[in-house]
Scaffold this motif. Sequence first.
Motif, PDB file in Angstrom:
ATOM      1  N   PRO A  53       5.190  12.444   0.308  1.00 38.41           N
ATOM      2  CA  PRO A  53       4.776  11.833   1.572  1.00 38.41           C
ATOM      3  C   PRO A  53       5.428  10.466   1.663  1.00 38.41           C
ATOM      4  N   SER A  54       5.240   9.766   2.762  1.00 44.27           N
ATOM      5  CA  SER A  54       5.703   8.382   2.852  1.00 44.27           C
ATOM      6  C   SER A  54       4.989   7.555   1.776  1.00 44.27           C
ATOM      7  N   ALA A  55       5.723   6.577   1.190  1.00 39.36           N
ATOM      8  CA  ALA A  55       5.223   5.864   0.010  1.00 39.36           C
ATOM      9  C   ALA A  55       4.369   4.649   0.370  1.00 39.36           C
ATOM     10  N   ASN A  56       3.408   4.848   1.281  1.00 38.56           N
ATOM     11  CA  ASN A  56       2.501   3.777   1.686  1.00 38.56           C
ATOM     12  C   ASN A  56       1.083   4.152   1.313  1.00 38.56           C
ATOM     13  N   ILE A  57       0.201   3.143   1.266  1.00 33.66           N
ATOM     14  CA  ILE A  57      -1.225   3.433   1.175  1.00 33.66           C
ATOM     15  C   ILE A  57      -1.597   4.172   2.461  1.00 33.66           C
ATOM     16  N   SER A  58      -2.388   5.222   2.334  1.00 33.23           N
ATOM     17  CA  SER A  58      -2.743   6.066   3.469  1.00 33.23           C
ATOM     18  C   SER A  58      -3.254   5.226   4.641  1.00 33.23           C
ATOM     19  N   SER A  59      -2.810   5.586   5.844  1.00 29.97           N
ATOM     20  CA  SER A  59      -3.171   4.965   7.127  1.00 29.97           C
ATOM     21  C   SER A  59      -2.364   3.696   7.454  1.00 29.97           C
ATOM     22  N   ARG A  60      -1.615   3.144   6.501  1.00 32.04           N
ATOM     23  CA  ARG A  60      -0.799   1.944   6.754  1.00 32.04           C
ATOM     24  C   ARG A  60       0.577   2.350   7.309  1.00 32.04           C
ATOM     25  N   PRO A  61       1.306   1.390   7.928  1.00 38.67           N
ATOM     26  CA  PRO A  61       2.652   1.727   8.409  1.00 38.67           C
ATOM     27  C   PRO A  61       3.539   2.239   7.270  1.00 38.67           C
ATOM     28  N   SER A  62       4.359   3.248   7.546  1.00 44.64           N
ATOM     29  CA  SER A  62       5.246   3.807   6.524  1.00 44.64           C
ATOM     30  C   SER A  62       6.241   2.751   6.048  1.00 44.64           C
ATOM     31  N   PRO A  63       6.649   2.828   4.770  1.00 45.47           N
ATOM     32  CA  PRO A  63       7.547   1.805   4.205  1.00 45.47           C
ATOM     33  C   PRO A  63       9.013   2.092   4.524  1.00 45.47           C
ATOM     34  N   THR A  64       9.706   1.092   5.033  1.00 45.12           N
ATOM     35  CA  THR A  64      11.120   1.265   5.347  1.00 45.12           C
ATOM     36  C   THR A  64      11.997   0.357   4.489  1.00 45.12           C
ATOM     37  N   SER A  65      11.387  -0.333   3.512  1.00 43.16           N
ATOM     38  CA  SER A  65      12.175  -1.143   2.568  1.00 43.16           C
ATOM     39  C   SER A  65      11.503  -1.095   1.201  1.00 43.16           C
ATOM     40  N   PHE A  66      12.264  -1.491   0.173  1.00 41.99           N
ATOM     41  CA  PHE A  66      11.733  -1.582  -1.191  1.00 41.99           C
ATOM     42  C   PHE A  66      10.507  -2.501  -1.226  1.00 41.99           C
ATOM     43  N   GLU A  67      10.580  -3.624  -0.518  1.00 41.02           N
ATOM     44  CA  GLU A  67       9.487  -4.600  -0.537  1.00 41.02           C
ATOM     45  C   GLU A  67       8.182  -3.984   0.001  1.00 41.02           C
ATOM     46  N   HIS A  68       8.310  -3.141   1.034  1.00 47.22           N
ATOM     47  CA  HIS A  68       7.109  -2.480   1.569  1.00 47.22           C
ATOM     48  C   HIS A  68       6.461  -1.580   0.513  1.00 47.22           C
ATOM     49  N   VAL A  69       7.319  -0.827  -0.210  1.00 50.26           N
ATOM     50  CA  VAL A  69       6.786   0.087  -1.228  1.00 50.26           C
ATOM     51  C   VAL A  69       6.126  -0.721  -2.344  1.00 50.26           C
TER      52      VAL A  69
END
Length: 341
Positions: free
Chosen positions: A139-155
């Motif tokens: 799945p997208s590498a975010n905590i569930s319900s948060r905006p999906s990560p589009t950079s290393f820093e977000h992940v």
Amino acid sequence: MNTLYFNANSDFIPTCSDIIRAGGLVAFPTETVYGLGANGLDGNAVNGIFKAKGRPNDNPLILHIADKEMLFSLWESVPSAALKLIDAFWPGPLTLIYKKSARVPNEVTASLDTVAVRMPRHEIALKLIKEAGVPLAAPSANISSRPSPTSFEHVLHDMDGRIDAIIDGGKCACGVESTVLSLVDTPTILRPGAITPSMLESVIGKVEIASAVLSPLRCDEKVLSPGLKYKHYAPDAEVIIASGSPQQASQKIKTLFDEYTSSGKKCIIFSTLSSLPFYEGLPCVTIGDSENPITMCANLFSLLREHGSKYDCILTEAIKSNDEGLAYMNRLLRASGFKIV
Ligand code: TXA
Ligand code: MG
């Protein structure tokens, strides 16, 4: 857990593919958003994804593959429409759903009898899958319900300490997740993305668009895609969308801005390129060109993350929901909880 970080120039593939084969979790870049990968044939490893994300376990995952042969063992059979779409769009941001084979664990599909599969276009993703030798449930590498990560820093922000490794592949090109198309009955778009309805129709003819793509699920509605049930992409700030012509929408935004600011709330405007002059003197960032919605898709999640925690309220315009505008409005409406004026 001590999370390992790898930059794209290091020799990360052997370590990361070992982690996957041993049942661990590796976040990796794709052309859409970062994925949180585990061995898609190992139910225990897949359970780890749900735990790390806090994802409800009735929301099924996509299996990521690196070559067409991998698909044949995951589906019961491969319909001819799928073969045409694969030739046209794989590797790329298109996920296809069809009846699963016995080889796919129930943990991946949340016990549905179908499974979603996609072949990403990103070189790092393809290398990791090939070397691991198994499909990656991701799945997208975010905590569930948060905006999906589009950079290393977000992940890193969401997943540091929760997973085994993160591969830094820079910024994701698309910025929104893949188009999800079900081929179980009439081809139906469950989630719009960079592969648009007209692109799909040029290959297989008429496709339907699930009603939940642009509206909240009705309580009596059959859930085609469990992901549609959940709150999504939500930043901390309240997001409000203004509809109408650019002039009308920007006027509404200015009125809301004044109201909210006078009640003590800190607001920011996400402006399209062409509306920028309307907001002179107000706190404002440019989200992209509404004539080229793909530019807006590329920035949406990262701007929601960047400003969502600094402001109480984000005000922004609706755009036309055709072509890539459909993917943009689908994500924006969900991020706002369908708050549109
Ligand atoms: O671009 C993408 O698709 C990214 C990258 C990492 O590949 N992945 C992604 O995964 O967005 P995720 O889990 O965040 O979203 C998958 C969506 C969910 O809405 C889920 O409900 C739906 O696909 N889905 C998965 N399997 C399904 C199935 N068998 N039937 C219906 N919907 C399904
Ligand atoms: Mg997601």
